[in-house]
Design an enzyme around this catalytic site. Sequence first.
Site, PDB file in Angstrom:
ATOM      1  N   HIS A 102       0.874  -1.167   0.000  1.00  0.00           N
ATOM      2  CA  HIS A 102       0.000   0.000   0.000  1.00  0.00           C
ATOM      3  C   HIS A 102       0.922   1.231   0.000  1.00  0.00           C
ATOM      4  CE1 HIS A 102      -2.410  -2.898   2.404  1.00  0.00           C
ATOM      5  NE2 HIS A 102      -3.471  -2.285   1.937  1.00  0.00           N
ATOM      6  N   ASP A 105       2.239   2.065   3.403  1.00  0.00           N
ATOM      7  CA  ASP A 105       3.199   1.128   4.018  1.00  0.00           C
ATOM      8  C   ASP A 105       4.619   1.569   3.744  1.00  0.00           C
ATOM      9  OD1 ASP A 105       0.891  -0.380   4.169  1.00  0.00           O
ATOM     10  OD2 ASP A 105       1.548  -1.872   2.690  1.00  0.00           O
TER      11      ASP A 105
END
Length: 439
Positions: A102, A105
């Site tokens: 993501h 992240d």
Amino acid sequence: MTARFFPSISKLTYTGPESRDPLAFHWYDKDRVVLGKRMEDHLRFAVAYWHSFTWPGGDPFGGETFLRPWMHGTDELALARAKADVAFELFDILDVPFFAFHDRDIAPEGKTLAESNANVRAIADIFAKKMETSKTKLLWGTANLFSNRRFMSGAATNPDPDVFAYSAAQVKNVLEVTHELGGENYVLWGGREGYETLLNTDLKRELDQMARFLNLVVEHKHKIGFKGTILIEPKPQEPTKHQYDFDVGTVYGLLCRAGLEKEVKVNIEANHATLAGHSFEHEIAMAAALGIFGSIDMNKGDAQSGWDTDQFPTNVEDTALAMYEILRAGGYTTGGTNFDAKVRRQSIEPEDLVIAHAAAMDVCARALLIAADMIEDGALQKAVDERYAGWEVPANKAMLAADSSLEAIAARVAAEGLDPQPRSGRQERLEALVGSYLR
Ligand SMILES: [Mn+2]
């Protein structure tokens, strides 16, 4: 922090099923040819950035337990770079062909979307450099449209059009970054695309917003020449009480409504399948039957807990039944086996991360071998073929043709004096047959 997070662990190798070394593969023999294809090309393993490097080990009753060095400091971008070093170190140790992330992240959220997007690009540039020498490629990228409080009422389905716009701009950036990194898919997980209560929700309006959002993503995919697959990851609930992408069948309905059933496929997570009241293999088989099977998130839930525990797979039989459906579906095209799984909160050693992945890769490899036996032997398929053999008879086939009618069918039933006789479904016999492949 030091350059190496796993200083005493070198690249794992295949040592065969007799060895009990936890830092080795016992079933995953990447070059072994199974049904005409290398194991590595069948399984297409991916490490998930979120669970392995970003999740701190918290639960609703307590915070961080892992104390990862890249999660403590003031220069957030420097920490993100250190995290990328650790990530590629793990990819190399595991010898995995893919990873997935993501946007949030990999890089810190900035004060503005422009700053956040620039942070994502800065880390993506580091990935690009690392990927020049690493074998690990990008399975998929995705935008986190659920953590920040602005998304508490959804992203594409938010009642506030500003959140819809913000989400679109964020997806545009990650889709482009995914494309530039050679990603093979782009995932949309609608964690907050749903509702908590119908009392404050215009359901039809939210479904219309979602359909348009999906089309915007697909249109942009074609505009930038991204050849990968757009995937939706179904989940029935958690975080929202009801999610619009409940399960594979529901997603197919959404796609048909948006006119995208030929454009978008599904990323099926095992734990999400069980939360929806299905088996993992059911969701895979359903997606294959509907022509939308894409990729999988390989984890499992806890049989006694009703939430998404995201555990690494340990059950060979369950995994074999899932692999059997993947093989029956023709295997992956752009998809792969992503470990959207996390080590338990008490597993705080770096070694735990390596062993969790290695053991899970072994479970999948062993399951693949069993599933390949099922395919090669053909007895399971033969039983299904025999069960439906009546449909090969021309007079029966004709009932499904466009020019059939209730009158014609009724006339034939009368003329032939049809009197259907039940036949055994032979379930236990087939379950015993499955057991024979596990020996
Ligand atoms: Mn997932």
